[in-house]
Design a protein around this motif. Structure first.
Motif, PDB file in Angstrom:
ATOM      1  N   GLY A 111      -8.768  -4.363  -9.354  1.00 34.27           N
ATOM      2  CA  GLY A 111      -7.803  -5.372  -9.802  1.00 34.27           C
ATOM      3  C   GLY A 111      -6.457  -4.762 -10.117  1.00 34.27           C
ATOM      4  O   GLY A 111      -5.399  -5.317  -9.756  1.00 34.27           O
ATOM      5  N   ALA A 112      -6.452  -3.608 -10.780  1.00 32.41           N
ATOM      6  CA  ALA A 112      -5.187  -2.933 -11.102  1.00 32.41           C
ATOM      7  C   ALA A 112      -4.476  -2.493  -9.823  1.00 32.41           C
ATOM      8  O   ALA A 112      -3.243  -2.602  -9.706  1.00 32.41           O
ATOM      9  N   LEU A 113      -5.246  -2.005  -8.881  1.00 33.50           N
ATOM     10  CA  LEU A 113      -4.671  -1.573  -7.606  1.00 33.50           C
ATOM     11  C   LEU A 113      -4.039  -2.759  -6.870  1.00 33.50           C
ATOM     12  O   LEU A 113      -2.914  -2.672  -6.361  1.00 33.50           O
ATOM     13  N   VAL A 114      -4.756  -3.892  -6.813  1.00 31.54           N
ATOM     14  CA  VAL A 114      -4.229  -5.083  -6.144  1.00 31.54           C
ATOM     15  C   VAL A 114      -2.980  -5.588  -6.850  1.00 31.54           C
ATOM     16  O   VAL A 114      -1.983  -5.955  -6.211  1.00 31.54           O
ATOM     17  N   THR A 131      -0.939  -5.894   7.044  1.00 34.25           N
ATOM     18  CA  THR A 131      -0.456  -4.524   6.839  1.00 34.25           C
ATOM     19  C   THR A 131      -0.069  -4.234   5.395  1.00 34.25           C
ATOM     20  O   THR A 131      -0.124  -3.079   4.966  1.00 34.25           O
ATOM     21  N   ASP A 132       0.300  -5.266   4.630  1.00 32.46           N
ATOM     22  CA  ASP A 132       0.728  -5.043   3.244  1.00 32.46           C
ATOM     23  C   ASP A 132      -0.384  -5.259   2.223  1.00 32.46           C
ATOM     24  O   ASP A 132      -0.222  -4.885   1.057  1.00 32.46           O
ATOM     25  N   LEU A 133      -1.522  -5.851   2.636  1.00 29.27           N
ATOM     26  CA  LEU A 133      -2.575  -6.128   1.660  1.00 29.27           C
ATOM     27  C   LEU A 133      -3.972  -5.811   2.204  1.00 29.27           C
ATOM     28  O   LEU A 133      -4.702  -5.009   1.622  1.00 29.27           O
ATOM     29  N   GLU A 264      -9.637 -23.883  -8.955  1.00 30.66           N
ATOM     30  CA  GLU A 264     -11.001 -23.559  -9.383  1.00 30.66           C
ATOM     31  C   GLU A 264     -11.325 -22.097  -9.060  1.00 30.66           C
ATOM     32  O   GLU A 264     -12.119 -21.810  -8.163  1.00 30.66           O
ATOM     33  N   PRO A 265     -10.738 -21.162  -9.770  1.00 30.34           N
ATOM     34  CA  PRO A 265     -10.965 -19.742  -9.445  1.00 30.34           C
ATOM     35  C   PRO A 265     -12.416 -19.305  -9.591  1.00 30.34           C
ATOM     36  O   PRO A 265     -12.816 -18.289  -9.012  1.00 30.34           O
ATOM     37  N   ASP A 266     -13.223 -20.060 -10.325  1.00 34.77           N
ATOM     38  CA  ASP A 266     -14.629 -19.680 -10.509  1.00 34.77           C
ATOM     39  C   ASP A 266     -15.444 -19.773  -9.221  1.00 34.77           C
ATOM     40  O   ASP A 266     -16.550 -19.219  -9.147  1.00 34.77           O
ATOM     41  N   ILE A 267     -14.936 -20.471  -8.212  1.00 36.73           N
ATOM     42  CA  ILE A 267     -15.703 -20.603  -6.971  1.00 36.73           C
ATOM     43  C   ILE A 267     -15.273 -19.579  -5.910  1.00 36.73           C
ATOM     44  O   ILE A 267     -15.746 -19.640  -4.769  1.00 36.73           O
ATOM     45  N   PHE A 359      -8.668 -12.121  -3.610  1.00 39.49           N
ATOM     46  CA  PHE A 359      -8.316 -13.539  -3.520  1.00 39.49           C
ATOM     47  C   PHE A 359      -8.030 -14.137  -4.899  1.00 39.49           C
ATOM     48  O   PHE A 359      -7.144 -14.996  -5.031  1.00 39.49           O
ATOM     49  N   ARG A 360      -8.740 -13.689  -5.926  1.00 43.34           N
ATOM     50  CA  ARG A 360      -8.421 -14.193  -7.265  1.00 43.34           C
ATOM     51  C   ARG A 360      -7.005 -13.787  -7.672  1.00 43.34           C
ATOM     52  O   ARG A 360      -6.231 -14.606  -8.175  1.00 43.34           O
ATOM     53  N   ARG A 361      -6.669 -12.519  -7.484  1.00 47.26           N
ATOM     54  CA  ARG A 361      -5.343 -12.029  -7.891  1.00 47.26           C
ATOM     55  C   ARG A 361      -4.243 -12.637  -7.026  1.00 47.26           C
ATOM     56  O   ARG A 361      -3.162 -12.984  -7.525  1.00 47.26           O
TER      57      ARG A 361
END
Length: 401
Positions: A111-114, A131-133, A264-267, A359-361
């Motif tokens: 998560g910190a890296l993203v 290329t960037d992610l 709905e980030p939980d899904i 995808f969450r971040r």
């Protein structure tokens, strides 16, 4: 009986109508010389788990695609192409080194890296999701896992990209040379890492592998350690890159899905499984028949090759309701994108952690993500590495939240 030859399919951007026609015809069709191709979920799933099939192809088989040289020798030694006791020995080593607890503990540092990558993208008018992610996230994760120094990471990644040609179904001559040269360079580099970890062990994956060997629980030669360590590095970012890129394509082409996931980030974890079913990052795999197999009303003789269309099995209407529709909360979701049986993808758990974090971040950081131009697709980089499914470019614009 229809014929489905991988070489003919390498430039088909949308294979799913072809898969549907194959499934409608029947569970099996002809492939290339000595090949049978299976397209339905029941047969693909069963054959992935059948002990009468293996992955340890004769050296001559590998030489037909890659030629003689270091890459051919490398392919004979890595876990994905070993069966029986050799496979068990290597898999036990890697599962001891990359434990479920270790994978779960990576969510926060990933998560910190993203976040760091997204920080650099937030002020840009447009950037590239591939290329960037999608490329740098798994590359950096695997570099950290194996303890590759920051100064060397771009070089090792470049060599690994050249090595990827060795896994192709069809390989142009110039790509063969690149793959052989990449094996030489990577072996030399990882041999140096092994020497360093023996002198100064750490908490990285390579140190854990060496510790298991030193304790006598997993007897491996240095050559086996080096080749499988560099395979783990390559395999750890190739598939995950494609998972992130194909998931990103869904967000761009289906804005309702993007809006729902943001709300709905939980899904997200469930949605990630659906991304992998809907557009499998690896479209096909193969097995060598070791003894006669009766399936789908046919007997496949020993020495034949079966091609298993994972992407087709994932769209089988007998298993998945309305299979051509994206369902972010689909459950159950028995997709076969990570294979199955004893050769189930070792990095599946890590790919799931990375994909969910990305995808969450990404969705939390940007209130809207749109296409800044057409995505450029190829079967994993130029048409010579099918069955990997890849986007080379995916330009986007993103509005910060």
């Amino acid at each position: 009986m229809p014929r489905y030859v991988l070489d003919d399919a390498k430039n088909v951007e949308d294979p799913y109508p072809v898969y549907q026609r194959l499934r409608e015809y029947g569970p099996v069709c002809r492939g290339g010389p000595g090949q049978w191709v299976f397209s339905r979920h029941a047969e693909v799933s069963a054959l992935l788990r059948d002990p009468r099939l293996g992955r340890e192809y004769p050296e001559q088989y590998q030489a037909m695609s890659i030629g003689q040289g270091p890459a051919n020798d490398y392919l004979q030694r890595i876990i994905i192409n070993r069966d029986g006791g050799a496979h068990v020995r290597l898999r036990r080593l890697l599962t001891k080194s990359l434990t479920p607890a270790m994978v779960r503990s990576l969510a926060e540092p990933i998560g910190a890296l993203v976040d760091g990558l997204l920080d650099r993208l937030a002020d840009r008018e447009a950037w590239d999701l591939v290329t960037d992610l999608a490329v740098p996230v798994p590359m950096l994760v695997m570099s950290e896992l194996l303890g590759i120094p920051e100064a060397d990471r771009d070089t090792v990644a470049r060599w690994s990209t050249s090595l990827a040609a060795a896994f192709a179904v069809f390989i142009p001559e110039e790509k063969r040379r690149e793959a052989h040269e990449a094996v030489v360079r990577l072996r030399e580099y990882f041999t140096g890492l092994v020497r360093e970890r023996r002198r100064r062990p750490g908490e990285d994956l390579l140190s854990r592998m060496l510790m298991a060997v030193r304790d006598g629980t997993e007897p491996l030669t240095d050559e086996e350690i080096v080749d499988n360590a560099l395979f783990v590095y390559y395999a750890g970012f190739e598939t995950t890159t494609n998972v992130i890129a194909t998931g990103g394509s869904v967000l761009l082409t289906q804005p309702d899905a993007q809006r729902r996931l943001r709300a709905e980030p939980d899904i997200v974890a469930t949605a990630l499984e659906e991304f992998m079913r809907y557009d499998a990052p690896i479209q096909a795999t193969s097995r060598l028949v070791l003894e006669p197999v009766e399936i789908a009303g046919r007997t496949v003789r020993a020495g034949r090759v079966v091609v298993l269309l994972l992407g087709s099995a994932n769209r089988d209407a007998s298993v998945f309701e309305d299979p051509d529709r994206l369902d972010l909360t689909r459950s159950p979701n028995p997709h076969v994108s990570f294979g199955g049986g004893v050769h189930l993808c070792l990095g599946a758990a890590l790919a799931r952690v990375e994909g969910a974090v990305v995808f969450r971040r990404l969705l939390a950081r940007f209130s809207d993500i749109g296409a800044a131009g057409p995505a450029r697709w190829s079967p994993s980089g130029g048409g010579f590495r099918f069955p990997y499914w890849a986007y080379e470019e995916m330009p986007v614009t993103a509005v910060p939240s």
